[in-house]
Enzyme design. Structure first.
Site, PDB file in Angstrom:
ATOM      1  N   LYS A 195      16.239  -3.296  34.175  1.00 53.77           N
ATOM      2  CA  LYS A 195      17.167  -4.005  35.062  1.00 53.77           C
ATOM      3  C   LYS A 195      16.778  -3.778  36.525  1.00 53.77           C
ATOM      4  O   LYS A 195      16.870  -2.664  37.033  1.00 53.77           O
ATOM      5  CB  LYS A 195      18.612  -3.532  34.876  1.00 53.77           C
ATOM      6  CG  LYS A 195      19.580  -4.491  35.574  1.00 53.77           C
ATOM      7  CD  LYS A 195      20.904  -3.903  35.909  1.00 53.77           C
ATOM      8  CE  LYS A 195      20.916  -3.060  37.138  1.00 53.77           C
ATOM      9  NZ  LYS A 195      20.724  -3.808  38.414  1.00 53.77           N
ATOM     10  N   GLY A 247      17.341   5.644  41.883  1.00 49.08           N
ATOM     11  CA  GLY A 247      18.407   5.111  42.727  1.00 49.08           C
ATOM     12  C   GLY A 247      19.184   6.235  43.378  1.00 49.08           C
ATOM     13  O   GLY A 247      18.634   7.319  43.619  1.00 49.08           O
ATOM     14  N   SER A 248      20.456   5.988  43.636  1.00 51.77           N
ATOM     15  CA  SER A 248      21.261   6.968  44.369  1.00 51.77           C
ATOM     16  C   SER A 248      21.617   8.172  43.496  1.00 51.77           C
ATOM     17  O   SER A 248      21.731   8.065  42.276  1.00 51.77           O
ATOM     18  CB  SER A 248      22.534   6.315  44.891  1.00 51.77           C
ATOM     19  OG  SER A 248      23.323   5.876  43.808  1.00 51.77           O
ATOM     20  N   GLU A 250      24.434   9.599  43.402  1.00 54.46           N
ATOM     21  CA  GLU A 250      25.763   9.379  42.826  1.00 54.46           C
ATOM     22  C   GLU A 250      25.664   8.670  41.470  1.00 54.46           C
ATOM     23  O   GLU A 250      26.256   9.116  40.479  1.00 54.46           O
ATOM     24  CB  GLU A 250      26.554   8.520  43.824  1.00 54.46           C
ATOM     25  CG  GLU A 250      27.995   8.355  43.510  1.00 54.46           C
ATOM     26  CD  GLU A 250      28.614   7.234  44.351  1.00 54.46           C
ATOM     27  OE1 GLU A 250      28.031   6.887  45.407  1.00 54.46           O
ATOM     28  OE2 GLU A 250      29.653   6.717  43.921  1.00 54.46           O
ATOM     29  N   GLY A 252      22.974   8.435  39.639  1.00 51.30           N
ATOM     30  CA  GLY A 252      22.204   9.326  38.762  1.00 51.30           C
ATOM     31  C   GLY A 252      23.112  10.314  38.038  1.00 51.30           C
ATOM     32  O   GLY A 252      22.954  10.568  36.839  1.00 51.30           O
ATOM     33  N   GLU A 269      15.138   9.831  39.206  1.00 48.57           N
ATOM     34  CA  GLU A 269      14.460   9.962  40.505  1.00 48.57           C
ATOM     35  C   GLU A 269      15.455   9.484  41.552  1.00 48.57           C
ATOM     36  O   GLU A 269      15.759   8.301  41.646  1.00 48.57           O
ATOM     37  CB  GLU A 269      13.176   9.133  40.495  1.00 48.57           C
ATOM     38  CG  GLU A 269      12.182   9.593  41.537  1.00 48.57           C
ATOM     39  CD  GLU A 269      12.294   8.796  42.808  1.00 48.57           C
ATOM     40  OE1 GLU A 269      13.106   9.187  43.668  1.00 48.57           O
ATOM     41  OE2 GLU A 269      11.589   7.798  42.941  1.00 48.57           O
ATOM     42  N   CYS A 303      12.885   6.944  49.357  1.00 39.68           N
ATOM     43  CA  CYS A 303      13.572   8.154  48.886  1.00 39.68           C
ATOM     44  C   CYS A 303      12.877   9.410  49.419  1.00 39.68           C
ATOM     45  O   CYS A 303      13.522  10.422  49.667  1.00 39.68           O
ATOM     46  CB  CYS A 303      13.635   8.170  47.368  1.00 39.68           C
ATOM     47  SG  CYS A 303      12.081   7.734  46.602  1.00 39.68           S
ATOM     48  N   GLU A 400      21.448  11.293  53.115  1.00 38.60           N
ATOM     49  CA  GLU A 400      20.370  10.306  53.103  1.00 38.60           C
ATOM     50  C   GLU A 400      20.859   9.033  53.798  1.00 38.60           C
ATOM     51  O   GLU A 400      21.828   8.426  53.385  1.00 38.60           O
ATOM     52  CB  GLU A 400      19.984   9.993  51.650  1.00 38.60           C
ATOM     53  CG  GLU A 400      18.823   9.036  51.538  1.00 38.60           C
ATOM     54  CD  GLU A 400      18.379   8.816  50.100  1.00 38.60           C
ATOM     55  OE1 GLU A 400      19.231   8.512  49.247  1.00 38.60           O
ATOM     56  OE2 GLU A 400      17.170   8.935  49.833  1.00 38.60           O
TER      57      GLU A 400
HETATM   58  P1  NAI Z   1      22.401   2.427  43.440  1.00 36.02           P
HETATM   59  O1  NAI Z   1      22.068   3.748  42.882  1.00 36.02           O
HETATM   60  O2  NAI Z   1      23.799   1.908  43.256  1.00 36.02           O
HETATM   61  O3  NAI Z   1      21.437   1.308  42.842  1.00 36.02           O
HETATM   62  C1  NAI Z   1      20.217   1.548  42.178  1.00 36.02           C
HETATM   63  C2  NAI Z   1      20.172   0.769  40.879  1.00 36.02           C
HETATM   64  O4  NAI Z   1      21.167   1.270  39.989  1.00 36.02           O
HETATM   65  C3  NAI Z   1      20.468  -0.726  41.011  1.00 36.02           C
HETATM   66  O5  NAI Z   1      19.670  -1.431  40.094  1.00 36.02           O
HETATM   67  C4  NAI Z   1      21.927  -0.818  40.603  1.00 36.02           C
HETATM   68  O6  NAI Z   1      22.313  -2.081  40.119  1.00 36.02           O
HETATM   69  C5  NAI Z   1      21.993   0.213  39.512  1.00 36.02           C
HETATM   70  N1  NAI Z   1      23.316   0.770  39.221  1.00 36.02           N
HETATM   71  C6  NAI Z   1      24.394   0.871  40.053  1.00 36.02           C
HETATM   72  N2  NAI Z   1      25.413   1.472  39.417  1.00 36.02           N
HETATM   73  C7  NAI Z   1      24.983   1.769  38.159  1.00 36.02           C
HETATM   74  C8  NAI Z   1      25.578   2.409  37.029  1.00 36.02           C
HETATM   75  N3  NAI Z   1      26.828   2.882  37.079  1.00 36.02           N
HETATM   76  N4  NAI Z   1      24.839   2.566  35.915  1.00 36.02           N
HETATM   77  C9  NAI Z   1      23.568   2.111  35.859  1.00 36.02           C
HETATM   78  N5  NAI Z   1      22.969   1.498  36.887  1.00 36.02           N
HETATM   79  C10 NAI Z   1      23.657   1.319  38.036  1.00 36.02           C
HETATM   80  O7  NAI Z   1      22.045   2.439  44.972  1.00 36.02           O
HETATM   81  P2  NAI Z   1      22.622   1.491  46.134  1.00 36.02           P
HETATM   82  O8  NAI Z   1      24.106   1.421  46.046  1.00 36.02           O
HETATM   83  O9  NAI Z   1      21.882   0.224  46.101  1.00 36.02           O
HETATM   84  O10 NAI Z   1      22.223   2.314  47.435  1.00 36.02           O
HETATM   85  C11 NAI Z   1      23.067   3.338  47.900  1.00 36.02           C
HETATM   86  C12 NAI Z   1      22.270   4.487  48.437  1.00 36.02           C
HETATM   87  O11 NAI Z   1      21.521   5.090  47.388  1.00 36.02           O
HETATM   88  C13 NAI Z   1      21.230   4.117  49.466  1.00 36.02           C
HETATM   89  O12 NAI Z   1      21.795   4.025  50.734  1.00 36.02           O
HETATM   90  C14 NAI Z   1      20.267   5.269  49.340  1.00 36.02           C
HETATM   91  O13 NAI Z   1      20.725   6.358  50.086  1.00 36.02           O
HETATM   92  C15 NAI Z   1      20.311   5.609  47.876  1.00 36.02           C
HETATM   93  N6  NAI Z   1      19.189   4.984  47.141  1.00 36.02           N
HETATM   94  C16 NAI Z   1      18.128   5.756  46.804  1.00 36.02           C
HETATM   95  C17 NAI Z   1      17.036   5.186  46.181  1.00 36.02           C
HETATM   96  C18 NAI Z   1      15.856   5.982  45.814  1.00 36.02           C
HETATM   97  O14 NAI Z   1      14.762   5.437  45.723  1.00 36.02           O
HETATM   98  N7  NAI Z   1      15.986   7.244  45.557  1.00 36.02           N
HETATM   99  C19 NAI Z   1      16.973   3.755  45.890  1.00 36.02           C
HETATM  100  C20 NAI Z   1      18.167   3.030  46.222  1.00 36.02           C
HETATM  101  C21 NAI Z   1      19.210   3.651  46.851  1.00 36.02           C
END
Ligand code: NAI
Ligand code: MG
Length: 490
Positions: A195, A247-248, A250, A252, A269, A303, A400
């Site tokens: 996804k 992703g985030s 939270e 994770g 990650e 990240c 972050e």
């Molecule tokens: P997010 O963690 O919500 O999104 C990342 C992915 O997870 C997206 O594909 C999203 O649709 C999916 N997702 C969201 N909620 C989920 C759930 N409950 N179960 C499974 N998948 C889910 O991150 P977001 O809201 O886009 O960004 C927020 C903050 O997170 C950013 O400001 C940044 O600080 C951090 N982040 C870190 C990343 C990294 O590479 N480590 C990448 C993206 C965001």
């Protein structure tokens, strides 16, 4: 001459004016709407729902993308489970052939992929063209090479694939994160349901098209688009044997709770707050480039970004003077322009997050510096920013930001540098700048970070493992470590 009276930074800006050099987009066909890629075909979503993906540099809608519900996800997992029976029994050499083919097709379609990635996500074309797409192809190429050598990868063990891998990726490196996830999974004999992030689904859908072009057996790769609830359905499906998430922190943590006790293998990650440490003996000009690359590359949506600059006190003044002058030469604006260094912020939500944290920095007492630059009227933009007078307790030093915002802290001794660098709940990466090899080794031993770059930053290679400690997650991607995350050894 009037020009001689200008301060040198201003002169620098004026001397380097470029004419606009936009990359062409006419070779790219973006459909008005996209379906889900399930079982080797594009299928209409059961949900009947679609959502828009916009170009963050113009705020224009690029396409309407299907939003997968639980039924859609179930169909994708079923297709992947069906495909697993034959894919996992295929000889490694035959799997390798398919994966090589994916890599070659990505190379052939590199220009299309780079433009698509830039339009959907806002990153500068020179980055998608020179970093994201070539590295993504390189990951497939590298793991294709392992597919028929699994017994050598894990000597005296019997590696077996885990089944269907549920993979959820973010929006900062959409195609590259897809490659990090899909390439090792397929090489080890797994099938996948991936996804992509809701703001950047288009390159994954282009990859689905590449899977068709490569004649990849139906169901080996399935792409379901949607937002967080779709992601939750993918990782929560009882039919998956492995979950990989980037992703985030939270989300994770939510995924870790949701998968606990399920027997699913898990790698996470997550975020970071990396220290980029500059000692007084560092080659200063080289360090300036590393600092700029560390935090302004990809608008700071990285990240492992070097978001906390730790500078030895004796060189703070010359370093900051050079850094501020260098910031004045960064070109912020149209991501499709080949001269652009800093593109658009990925989404309005991310822009608001950055603005909120930057305001907290000002309120808590840090001093802000931003170079003069004209920003486009439409789209989401944020100026490259430096904060000085930052205390370790400030939010901008702890959280972050995921934007082009650098917090500068200082240290006097190497011990203090280590203490401050490790003073974070994260542990993904770090950088060190010094003339002394012995100091690099001393420091690396003490850093709680998955990757430590020495006299460079943000270097990536498919053969090198990447991943974090603490709240940055666990498990490694890339290299042999990345392959190990997709097999069970007996
Ligand atoms: P997010 O963690 O919500 O999104 C990342 C992915 O997870 C997206 O594909 C999203 O649709 C999916 N997702 C969201 N909620 C989920 C759930 N409950 N179960 C499974 N998948 C889910 O991150 P977001 O809201 O886009 O960004 C927020 C903050 O997170 C950013 O400001 C940044 O600080 C951090 N982040 C870190 C990343 C990294 O590479 N480590 C990448 C993206 C965001
Ligand atoms: Mg988009």
């Amino acid at each position: 001459m009037a020009i001689a009276k200008r301060p040198s930074t201003e002169m620098g800006q004026r001397l380097f004016e470029y004419a606009a050099a936009p990359e062409a987009t006419d070779h790219l066909k973006i459909a008005d709407s996209y379906a889900l890629f399930v079982g080797g075909r594009f299928v209409e979503p059961h949900s009947r729902r679609r959502f828009a993906t916009v170009n963050p540099a113009t705020e224009e809608t690029l396409s309407e993308v299907a939003e997968a519900d639980e039924t859609d996800v179930d169909r994708a997992v079923t297709a992947a489970a069906d495909a697993f029976r034959s894919w996992s029994r295929l000889s490694g050499a035959k799997r390798a052939r398919y994966i090589f083919r994916l890599s070659r097709l990505m190379q052939e379609r590199a220009r299309e992929l780079a433009v698509l990635e830039t339009m959907d996500g806002g990153k500068p074309i020179k980055e998608s063209r020179d970093v994201d797409v070539p590295l993504a192809a390189a990951h497939f190429f590298y793991y294709a090479g392992w597919a028929d050598k699994l017994e050598w990868a894990f000597p005296n063990r019997r590696p077996r694939p885990l089944g269907v891998a549920a993979q959820v990726i973010p929006w900062n490196f959409p195609l590259l994160m897809l490659a990090w996830k899909i390439a090792p999974a397929l090489a080890a004999g797994n099938t996948v349901v991936l996804k992509p992030a809701e703001t950047t689904p288009l390159s994954a859908l282009a990859f689905a098209d590449i899977c068709q072009q490569a004649d990849l057996p139906p169901g080996v790769v399935n792409i379901v688009t949607g937002a967080g609830s779709t992601g939750a359905a993918v990782v929560g499906h009882p039919g998956v044997g492995k979950v990989a998430f980037t992703g985030s922190t939270e989300v994770g943590k939510q995924i870790q709770r949701a998968t606990a006790g399920s027997g699913k293998h898990l790698t996470l990650e997550l975020g970071g707050k990396a220290a980029n440490i500059v000692f007084e003996d560092a080659p200063l000009d080289q360090a300036i480039e590393g600092i700029v690359n560390g935090i302004y590359f990809n608008q700071g949506h990285v990240c492992c970004a070097g978001s906390r600059l730790l500078v030895q006190e004796s060189i703070v003044e010359p370093l900051l003077a050079k850094l501020k002058s260098r910031l004045g030469t960064l070109r912020v604006g149209d991501p499709l322009d080949k001269n652009t260094d800093v593109g658009a912020i990925n989404s309005r939500a991310q822009l608001e997050k950055i603005e909120g944290l930057v305001n907290s920095g000002i309120e808590e007492g840090a001093e802000i510096y931003q170079p003069e630059c004209r920003l486009p009227e439409r789209g989401y933009w944020f100026r490259p920013t430096i904060f000085t007078n930052v205390a370790q307790s400030y939010r901008i030093a702890r959280e972050e930001i995921f934007g082009p915002v650098l917090s500068v802290l200082t240290f006097r001794t190497p011990d203090e540098a280590v203490e401050k660098a490790n003073n974070t709940p994260y542990g993904l990466s770090a950088g060190v700048w010094t003339d002394k090899g012995s100091r690099i080794l001393w420091l690396v031993e003490r850093m709680r970070a998955g990757v430590v770059w020495a006299n460079t930053f943000n270097r990536f290679d498919p053969t090198s493992p990447f991943g974090g400690y603490k709240e940055s997650g666990f498990g490694r991607e890339g290299g042999l470590h990345g392959l190990a995350a997709y097999v069970e050894l007996s």
